[in-house]
Design a protein around this motif. Structure first.
Motif, PDB file in Angstrom:
ATOM      1  N   VAL A  77      37.106 -40.872  96.138  1.00 37.31           N
ATOM      2  CA  VAL A  77      36.231 -40.414  97.221  1.00 37.31           C
ATOM      3  C   VAL A  77      37.049 -39.645  98.261  1.00 37.31           C
ATOM      4  O   VAL A  77      36.657 -38.571  98.719  1.00 37.31           O
ATOM      5  N   GLU A 121      38.046 -36.293  97.025  1.00 32.66           N
ATOM      6  CA  GLU A 121      36.915 -35.355  97.147  1.00 32.66           C
ATOM      7  C   GLU A 121      36.717 -34.924  98.606  1.00 32.66           C
ATOM      8  O   GLU A 121      36.382 -33.793  98.892  1.00 32.66           O
ATOM      9  N   GLU A 122      36.942 -35.865  99.524  1.00 29.19           N
ATOM     10  CA  GLU A 122      36.862 -35.515 100.947  1.00 29.19           C
ATOM     11  C   GLU A 122      37.938 -34.475 101.294  1.00 29.19           C
ATOM     12  O   GLU A 122      37.683 -33.501 102.007  1.00 29.19           O
ATOM     13  N   LYS A 146      39.258 -32.325  99.299  1.00 24.02           N
ATOM     14  CA  LYS A 146      38.856 -31.022  98.751  1.00 24.02           C
ATOM     15  C   LYS A 146      37.726 -30.412  99.572  1.00 24.02           C
ATOM     16  O   LYS A 146      37.766 -29.231  99.914  1.00 24.02           O
ATOM     17  N   GLN A 147      36.709 -31.228  99.866  1.00 25.85           N
ATOM     18  CA  GLN A 147      35.519 -30.690 100.530  1.00 25.85           C
ATOM     19  C   GLN A 147      35.847 -30.142 101.903  1.00 25.85           C
ATOM     20  O   GLN A 147      35.334 -29.110 102.311  1.00 25.85           O
ATOM     21  N   ARG A 148      36.699 -30.852 102.641  1.00 28.19           N
ATOM     22  CA  ARG A 148      36.926 -30.451 104.034  1.00 28.19           C
ATOM     23  C   ARG A 148      38.151 -29.579 104.245  1.00 28.19           C
ATOM     24  O   ARG A 148      38.219 -28.833 105.214  1.00 28.19           O
ATOM     25  N   LEU A 151      40.270 -28.029 101.395  1.00 28.23           N
ATOM     26  CA  LEU A 151      40.698 -27.080 100.373  1.00 28.23           C
ATOM     27  C   LEU A 151      39.589 -26.127  99.938  1.00 28.23           C
ATOM     28  O   LEU A 151      39.837 -24.959  99.699  1.00 28.23           O
ATOM     29  N   ASN A 152      38.372 -26.623  99.870  1.00 31.68           N
ATOM     30  CA  ASN A 152      37.289 -25.796  99.338  1.00 31.68           C
ATOM     31  C   ASN A 152      36.479 -25.145 100.465  1.00 31.68           C
ATOM     32  O   ASN A 152      35.302 -24.883 100.318  1.00 31.68           O
ATOM     33  N   GLN A 153      37.113 -24.917 101.609  1.00 30.65           N
ATOM     34  CA  GLN A 153      36.468 -24.300 102.770  1.00 30.65           C
ATOM     35  C   GLN A 153      37.331 -23.146 103.237  1.00 30.65           C
ATOM     36  O   GLN A 153      38.550 -23.305 103.319  1.00 30.65           O
ATOM     37  N   ASN A 163      31.169 -17.929 101.900  1.00 34.20           N
ATOM     38  CA  ASN A 163      32.340 -18.397 101.166  1.00 34.20           C
ATOM     39  C   ASN A 163      32.384 -19.919 101.032  1.00 34.20           C
ATOM     40  O   ASN A 163      33.358 -20.463 100.533  1.00 34.20           O
ATOM     41  N   LYS A 164      31.358 -20.576 101.556  1.00 37.46           N
ATOM     42  CA  LYS A 164      31.316 -22.034 101.432  1.00 37.46           C
ATOM     43  C   LYS A 164      30.239 -22.390 100.420  1.00 37.46           C
ATOM     44  O   LYS A 164      29.077 -22.014 100.582  1.00 37.46           O
ATOM     45  N   ILE A 187      36.750 -25.626  93.557  1.00 41.10           N
ATOM     46  CA  ILE A 187      37.192 -26.928  93.076  1.00 41.10           C
ATOM     47  C   ILE A 187      36.114 -27.990  93.291  1.00 41.10           C
ATOM     48  O   ILE A 187      36.252 -29.114  92.868  1.00 41.10           O
ATOM     49  N   GLN A 188      35.035 -27.564  93.972  1.00 44.90           N
ATOM     50  CA  GLN A 188      33.864 -28.435  94.060  1.00 44.90           C
ATOM     51  C   GLN A 188      32.619 -27.592  93.820  1.00 44.90           C
ATOM     52  O   GLN A 188      32.603 -26.395  94.101  1.00 44.90           O
ATOM     53  N   ARG A 216      29.052 -41.931  94.550  1.00 47.35           N
ATOM     54  CA  ARG A 216      30.249 -42.111  95.362  1.00 47.35           C
ATOM     55  C   ARG A 216      30.907 -43.462  95.117  1.00 47.35           C
ATOM     56  O   ARG A 216      32.053 -43.535  94.691  1.00 47.35           O
ATOM     57  N   GLY A 256      32.911 -42.197  92.195  1.00 45.55           N
ATOM     58  CA  GLY A 256      33.886 -41.420  92.960  1.00 45.55           C
ATOM     59  C   GLY A 256      33.823 -39.921  92.703  1.00 45.55           C
ATOM     60  O   GLY A 256      34.811 -39.212  92.858  1.00 45.55           O
ATOM     61  N   THR A 293      32.135 -37.792  94.496  1.00 44.25           N
ATOM     62  CA  THR A 293      31.824 -37.033  95.711  1.00 44.25           C
ATOM     63  C   THR A 293      32.212 -37.810  96.957  1.00 44.25           C
ATOM     64  O   THR A 293      32.344 -39.040  96.936  1.00 44.25           O
ATOM     65  N   TYR A 294      32.370 -37.067  98.062  1.00 43.13           N
ATOM     66  CA  TYR A 294      32.583 -37.697  99.364  1.00 43.13           C
ATOM     67  C   TYR A 294      31.241 -38.177  99.927  1.00 43.13           C
ATOM     68  O   TYR A 294      31.171 -39.128 100.683  1.00 43.13           O
ATOM     69  N   GLU A 330      28.122 -32.300  97.362  1.00 41.46           N
ATOM     70  CA  GLU A 330      29.211 -31.472  96.845  1.00 41.46           C
ATOM     71  C   GLU A 330      30.101 -32.385  96.008  1.00 41.46           C
ATOM     72  O   GLU A 330      30.555 -33.415  96.499  1.00 41.46           O
TER      73      GLU A 330
END
Lengths: 415, 430
Positions: free
Chosen positions: A122, A125-126, A128-130, A132-134, B153-154, B258-259, B299, B303, B305-306, B326
């Protein structure tokens, strides 16, 4: 004006009670005095990962969230450089459920492999989400190690890299827990439509038997003064260039903090602020620009960051920033402008006290800062700041040798 | 102190709690007929004044005029330029905010109650005399264009916009897909005439919350109750054309993502529909709180996703249900599989009693929180008022919450969550 009473349990758990008879709710806020600055440099991101594991079941209660939801409550938590904070809100009549839950996870965790496996994922993924993928997401991963060379603020709360999170073992989790999650390392605030004597009894009843204590802290390696300009340039797949400058400044516990905070407010707070009017509206160099203090417990940063209008040259944009910073060093802030930022502090303080759980957090943080009464007296310190003090801070801080700059360039622009 | 017989293995019995009726707004009218709804509550010496205007009929050529006209209102009047206005508001520690929604636009003034009298005249000036200066419009155009390019881009942001477009179609304001170039077509003349048509006393609704005195209410009338303010009405009672695409699926590949962002859902109904309360309860089970099935599965168990959630959004012309998350790109297909599995479970199996009870109690607690304090109470009022409902909606909601059965929830899932009717948008890689 927030009213409260303070108590110390025999196991040195600090208890603060704030009564508000107008609400049907109660909030329990527990601040643990541990954050990313307490991590091993080879194992960063751990304090935050640990926060996730605090929801993975405790010694007598396999599931934290279920019983809380059954009691009509909800909760959350956050980790930063300095603290890890847990808070829940529920109908006042169910307050004992909160004590049952929170005391159990201060007593012991279930330390399950499954929970660790899942929360590792988790958190990854956090990450990445916040980060790396932004677009622009990795700025703080780059800026921190540029500005800090020694102090643990050189890594972000999420951690330096995903590998640090991946390699966490259950033994790491146990060691961290027994080192930091102890009654004498926590501040508990109970706020809402509660009765002081009842809360004291509940606290003693549920938490009083937890008898661990925290080993003495050795302190954090202080960041040496910076005397040389630092620069880092990266190219990323983002549409526009951006610049991030970090200047070393004081901690939020220092006497001069209030002047520093007002300094950045003059530069950047609200639509009447200098940077927006000069550099966005008038000169049209930036699409947005901000200046703010990080307000950390150890010596922090002033950050000035902005995204450039397409086609504007980085050098021109930076010169314009320098000119604004020079202005505030040389020309005294006028009375009205100073009054304006002070008035804004007064109203934002008032707005921050609307929400019960925010009041509870403010009390806990003030206590950790050394005096719970700061919730009511900080405002006076802001009122006392003079134009001279702001100039003095500006000239001390905005020196080239005290600056680390990150040029975050668009690949398409530079090609 | 150790209390030997303290049972730490079982929850202390949750007390049953009493839900007080929602504190209702009071109403009066300004001299020019503007209705004012106010909630006098709270300990802090603060007040929020909100001026709300319904959006005009959707014009496809000018999808951005409405938001721009609202946002730029405070950027200059015939008496003061944008910086002077901002200085004046900031000087009193007040905040002037704008909100541009799918159905309404609003101006919101937050101030210490003691400065209401000094700040209201500026609110009036901004509302009735904006000039929309070319320079500020230039900056708005350029900055919002750049901002949208960044948003594109998001994966999450792109997915949200493409999903709305998919379920409502491009002829509807809820679904219209904005491109960065659209900002180039914004012109001053359009903003001026839009303002003239929309920001009339006949369209205005005022909601005031916080610590308010009788004197403050009189002052509000003195500042905003004038009959010099035009009453003429433009067209706002709209029912725009929807071209929904039920059951459509689309995948938008993003190089190097990557997501993946996922949205799944459909148009259902808004708050005024009799099934809305039960549908929100069903939604909570599926993805409406931390303990929801989607959160527990995607989640807390896998696991992937956040975070994952679902909601039933209530708008003026429609309501829609959606799931949003995501996920790790490599787990995209697995995540989709699990989402549909959870929907199927709701349609095939009755929810067990403990879970129903947990959701009921959680929602009761959430309801209490939503009644706490003047600003929350104002939101409570707006939710019903702008859906054409009265406070008895909340009685019906609480009644449904306390009496709903597992069978009824299953019925909802069968009726409204038929998988072949759901739209699916995935942006990222799989």
């Amino acid at each position: 004006m927030i009213t409260y009473s303070t108590h110390l349990l025999t196991n040195n758990l600090k208890l603060i009670i704030h009564q508000d008879k107008s609400t049907p709710l109660a909030t329990v806020n527990i601040l643990y005095k541990v954050g990313a600055r307490d991590e091993n440099p080879e194992h960063t991101g751990f304090a935050h990962l640990f926060e996730h594991l605090m929801f993975g079941g405790s010694v007598n209660i396999p599931d934290y969230d279920g019983p809380l939801q059954l009691a009509g409550g909800d909760n959350n938590a956050f980790t930063n450089n300095d603290i890890t904070n847990y808070y829940l809100t529920l109908p006042t009549g169910n307050l004992s459920t909160a004590f049952w839950l929170e005391s159990d996870r201060m007593t012991g965790l279930s330390f399950s492999e499954k929970s660790l496996d899942v929360q590792r994922n988790v958190v990854i993924e956090e990450f990445k989400q916040r980060y790396l993928n932004q677009p622009y997401g990795d700025v703080w991963l780059l800026l921190r190690p540029l500005a800090y060379k020694v102090h643990p603020y050189r890594w972000a709360t999420i951690g330096k890299e995903i590998e640090h999170i991946e390699k966490t073992t259950l033994d790491d989790v146990k060691n961290f827990y027994y080192k930091f999650y102890n009654p004498d390392n926590a501040i508990m605030v109970v706020a809402g439509n509660v009765v002081e004597e009842e809360v004291k009894d509940l606290a003693e009843q549920w938490f009083g038997s937890i008898q661990r204590s925290t080993p003495p802290r050795t302190g954090y390696p202080p960041e040496p003064d910076q005397h040389e300009f630092r620069e880092c340039t990266v190219e990323r797949d983002v549409p526009f260039d951006a610049v991030y400058r970090a200047y070393h400044t004081c901690s939020r516990l220092d006497r001069e903090y209030h002047a520093v905070d007002l300094l950045t407010d003059i530069l950047s707070r609200g639509k009447s602020a200098r940077l927006y009017n000069e550099l966005v509206l008038k000169q049209k160099l930036f699409t947005n620009i901000h200046a703010y203090t990080t307000g950390d417990f150890d010596k922090g940063l002033i950050v000035v960051d902005g995204k450039l209008v397409k086609g504007v040259k980085m050098a021109d944009a930076e010169n314009a920033i320098d000119e604004e910073l020079q202005k505030i060093i040389r020309v005294p802030v006028q009375t009205d402008e100073l009054k304006k930022v002070k008035n804004k502090i007064e109203s934002t303080t008032e707005f921050s006290e609307v929400d019960l759980s925010e009041r509870a957090l403010n009390l806990a943080v003030a206590e950790y800062m050394g005096d719970v009464e700061l919730v009511n007296t900080e405002i006076k310190k802001y009122q006392a700041v003079t134009a001279g003090e702001i100039m003095e801070q500006a000239s001390k801080i905005f020196k080239k040798g005290n600056c680390s700059v990150l040029h975050y360039l668009s690949k398409t622009t530079s090609n | 102190m150790i209390i030997p017989d303290l049972d730490r293995t079982h929850p202390p019995i949750p007390a049953s709690w009493h839900i007080e009726p929602v504190q209702q707004v009071s109403r009066y009218s300004l001299d020019n007929g503007i209705p004012v709804y106010y909630i006098n509550a709270g300990f802090q010496n603060l007040v929020k004044v909100e001026l709300i205007f319904p959006n005009l009929r959707f014009g496809k050529d000018f999808p951005l005029v409405g938001p721009a006209a609202n946002r730029l209102m405070s950027d200059g009047t015939s008496k003061h330029n944008s910086r002077e206005l901002a200085e004046a508001i900031d000087y009193y520690g007040a905040f002037l905010e704008t909100e541009e929604g799918p159905d309404y636009c609003s101006l919101q003034l937050y101030t210490l109650t003691k400065h209401l009298n000094e700040t209201l005249p500026y609110l009036r000036e901004i509302l009735t005399d904006p000039v929309y200066p070319e320079n500020e419009l230039d900056v708005y155009r350029q900055n919002h264009k750049q901002k949208l390019i960044i948003e594109n881009n998001k994966v999450g942001s792109l997915c949200r916009r493409k999903f709305a477009n998919m379920i409502f179609g491009n002829d509807h304001p809820y679904g219209f897909f904005v491109y960065p170039e659209d900002y180039d077509r914004l012109e001053r003349g359009g903003l001026v005439s839009h303002h003239r048509e929309k920001y009339t006393s006949g369209h205005c609704t005022i909601v005031v919350s916080g610590r308010i005195s009788a004197e403050a209410l009189r002052n509000l009338n003195a500042q905003l109750g004038g009959t010099d303010w035009t009453r003429s009405n433009g067209v706002t009672e709209t029912n725009d054309t929807m071209h929904p695409s039920p059951g459509k699926k689309q995948f938008v590949p993003v190089d190097g993502a990557i997501q993946s962002a996922i949205r799944i859902g459909k148009i259902v109904f808004n708050r005024s529909h009799p099934d809305y309360p039960a549908m929100t309860i069903l939604n909570t089970v599926l993805g409406g709180y931390f303990g929801s099935r989607l959160m527990s599965n995607l989640r807390e168990d896998k696991g992937y996703t956040y975070g994952v959630g679902s909601a039933v959004a209530s708008l003026r012309q429609a309501g829609y249900f959606f799931i949003s998350t995501e996920v790790d790109a490599g787990s995209t297909l697995n995540a989709l599989h699990e989402i549909y599995l959870e929907i199927d479970r709701l349609r095939n199996e009755e929810i067990q009693e403990p879970e129903v009870k947990m959701v009921k109690n959680y929602l009761l607690g959430t309801f209490l929180k939503g009644n706490d304090g003047a600003f929350h109470l104002a939101e409570r009022f707006k939710s019903i008022h702008f859906s054409g409902l009265d406070y008895d909606y909340y009685d019906r909601y609480i009644h449904k919450l306390t009496t709903v059965t597992a069978g009824e929830l299953k019925e909802m899932a069968i009726r409204y969550l038929e998988p072949s009717t759901l739209c699916e948008m995935v942006v990222g890689s799989k």
